[in-house]
Write an enzyme that holds these catalytic residues in place. Structure first.
Site, mmCIF file in Angstrom:
data_model
loop_
_atom_site.group_PDB
_atom_site.id
_atom_site.type_symbol
_atom_site.label_atom_id
_atom_site.label_comp_id
_atom_site.label_asym_id
_atom_site.label_seq_id
_atom_site.Cartn_x
_atom_site.Cartn_y
_atom_site.Cartn_z
ATOM 1 N N MET A 137 -11.222 -5.983 5.774
ATOM 2 C CA MET A 137 -10.486 -5.039 6.614
ATOM 3 C C MET A 137 -10.169 -5.718 7.941
ATOM 4 S SD MET A 137 -10.104 -2.549 4.650
ATOM 5 C CE MET A 137 -9.087 -1.683 5.842
ATOM 6 N N MET A 168 -12.275 4.067 -0.004
ATOM 7 C CA MET A 168 -12.899 4.255 1.310
ATOM 8 C C MET A 168 -13.653 5.564 1.253
ATOM 9 S SD MET A 168 -9.673 2.962 3.546
ATOM 10 C CE MET A 168 -8.557 3.137 2.149
ATOM 11 N N PHE A 211 -6.373 4.685 8.553
ATOM 12 C CA PHE A 211 -4.981 5.009 8.845
ATOM 13 C C PHE A 211 -4.101 3.770 8.653
ATOM 14 C CE2 PHE A 211 -7.800 7.562 11.422
ATOM 15 C CZ PHE A 211 -7.381 8.858 11.102
ATOM 16 N N SER A 236 0.853 -1.193 0.000
ATOM 17 C CA SER A 236 0.000 0.000 0.000
ATOM 18 C C SER A 236 0.883 1.236 0.000
ATOM 19 C CB SER A 236 -0.884 0.012 1.245
ATOM 20 O OG SER A 236 -1.397 1.317 1.446
ATOM 21 N N HIS A 270 -8.570 0.940 -3.624
ATOM 22 C CA HIS A 270 -9.464 0.714 -2.479
ATOM 23 C C HIS A 270 -10.159 2.030 -2.143
ATOM 24 C CE1 HIS A 270 -9.596 -0.415 2.127
ATOM 25 N NE2 HIS A 270 -10.798 -0.308 1.602
ATOM 26 N N HIS A 275 -1.355 -1.317 -4.110
ATOM 27 C CA HIS A 275 -2.631 -1.003 -3.463
ATOM 28 C C HIS A 275 -2.706 0.506 -3.218
ATOM 29 C CE1 HIS A 275 -6.078 -2.165 -0.880
ATOM 30 N NE2 HIS A 275 -5.670 -1.202 -0.058
ATOM 31 N N ASP A 297 -6.395 -6.471 4.786
ATOM 32 C CA ASP A 297 -5.863 -5.112 4.751
ATOM 33 C C ASP A 297 -5.889 -4.494 6.145
ATOM 34 O OD1 ASP A 297 -5.114 -2.582 4.040
ATOM 35 O OD2 ASP A 297 -6.809 -2.195 2.704
ATOM 36 N N GLY A 333 -2.658 -3.900 9.381
ATOM 37 C CA GLY A 333 -1.891 -4.585 10.418
ATOM 38 C C GLY A 333 -1.279 -5.897 9.984
ATOM 39 N N ASP A 360 -4.858 3.484 -1.513
ATOM 40 C CA ASP A 360 -5.885 3.753 -0.498
ATOM 41 C C ASP A 360 -6.478 5.145 -0.685
ATOM 42 O OD1 ASP A 360 -6.069 1.403 1.176
ATOM 43 O OD2 ASP A 360 -3.985 1.812 1.727
ATOM 44 N N MET A 404 -9.131 7.797 0.466
ATOM 45 C CA MET A 404 -9.951 8.141 1.642
ATOM 46 C C MET A 404 -10.571 9.519 1.449
ATOM 47 S SD MET A 404 -7.510 6.849 4.724
ATOM 48 C CE MET A 404 -6.551 5.317 4.604
HETATM 49 C C1 DX5 Z 1 -6.191 1.251 6.083
HETATM 50 C C2 DX5 Z 1 -5.756 1.051 4.639
HETATM 51 C C3 DX5 Z 1 -4.634 0.093 4.512
HETATM 52 C C4 DX5 Z 1 -3.368 0.563 5.127
HETATM 53 C C5 DX5 Z 1 -2.590 -0.626 5.593
HETATM 54 O O1 DX5 Z 1 -7.289 2.093 6.130
HETATM 55 O O2 DX5 Z 1 -6.833 0.567 3.863
HETATM 56 O O3 DX5 Z 1 -4.418 -0.305 3.175
HETATM 57 O O4 DX5 Z 1 -2.588 1.331 4.284
HETATM 58 O O5 DX5 Z 1 -1.494 -0.175 6.305
HETATM 59 P P1 DX5 Z 1 -0.740 -1.066 7.358
HETATM 60 O O6 DX5 Z 1 -0.216 -2.258 6.634
HETATM 61 O O7 DX5 Z 1 0.344 -0.170 7.878
HETATM 62 O O8 DX5 Z 1 -1.738 -1.438 8.423
HETATM 63 ZN ZN ZN Z 2 -6.529 -0.442 1.734
#
Ligand code: DX5
Ligand code: ZN
Length: 226
Positions: free
Chosen positions: A139, A70, A145, A10, A68, A35, A177, A179, A37, A39
């Site tokens: 998720m 969001m 974040f 990501s 992705h 990936h 996705d 952690g 993200d 937002m």
């Molecule tokens: C979270 C995102 C993830 C994020 C993952 O809202 O959708 O894609 O970037 O980041 P890590 O791997 O650091 O949890």
């Molecule tokens: Zn993501």
């Protein structure tokens, strides 16, 4: 039959002052896709990137771009994300009241269709639209974040989804996705995930992109079914 295991770094965790290099670094280290993200500051508290960044990423790599969204009301922006070069677009079940329409629109634009579900959303809600999906994006943190702690209560759901997909006879990826790192990857793979979305475990000030990718590949190689 186990689906091929893939790593999707990501770019949320990348250094944006040198985004092109950071994308090429994960590609050289064996990443399978990028990936992105997106937002909107409404569905999630944070605000990040849009089609402009997808278009820039498209110019520096041949890898598939896994976008992705969001965001609330993604429908009107789907054409812009497709034209920017998205390979797959995932929307959130919690943000889309007319999923058949939205998922069909993604496919009509020539992209793979994905459905993202938050940690509290049950697997059973995915079943009605399974036939419209190329990927379920589970998720494993609340979205918004990077760098958050993996929620182990999502493991059972990954297993339920894998069983549902196997029973359907369809080839649908399960991406996880949030952690995902060398501590959590084995558990999600064992549960049935086959795409690891990874931000801070690949892009970090503490180790190189190559080291981060190598460590994840090692976990994958140690999987009994790999
Ligand atoms: C979270 C995102 C993830 C994020 C993952 O809202 O959708 O894609 O970037 O980041 P890590 O791997 O650091 O949890
Ligand atoms: Zn993501």
């Amino acid at each position: 039959m186990t689906a091929t295991i893939r790593i999707a770094p990501s770019i949320l965790a990348a250094d944006f002052t040198r985004l092109g290099e950071q994308i090429q670094a994960v590609e050289a280290a064996g990443a399978d896709m990028i990936h992105v993200d997106v937002m909107d500051g409404r569905f999630v508290p944070n605000l990040t990137m849009g089609p402009l960044v997808v278009e820039a990423a498209r110019r520096v790599t041949q890898m598939p771009l896994d976008v992705h969204l969001m965001m609330v009301e993604p429908d009107h922006l789907l054409p812009a994300f497709a034209e920017a070069g998205s390979s797959r677009i995932s929307v959130h079940l919690e943000a889309c009241p007319n999923l058949h329409r939205t998922l069909a629109a993604i496919r009509d634009l020539g992209c793979g269709a994905g459905l993202a579900i938050n940690p509290h959303t049950p697997a059973s809600l995915v079943s009605e639209v399974l036939h419209l999906l190329d990927v379920v994006l589970v998720m494993t943190v609340n979205p918004g974040f990077g760098g958050q702690r993996f929620l182990p209560e999502t493991l059972a759901k990954i297993g339920q989804l894998r069983a549902m997909i196997t029973a359907s006879g369809r080839e649908i990826d399960i991406a996880v996705d949030g952690g995902i790192n060398v501590e959590t990857a084995a558990d999600v793979l064992h549960a049935g995930a086959n795409v690891l979305v990874v931000g801070s475990a690949v892009y970090s000030a503490k180790f190189s992109v190559q080291e981060g990718m190598d460590r994840l590949r090692q976990v994958i190689a140690n999987q009994p079914s790999a």
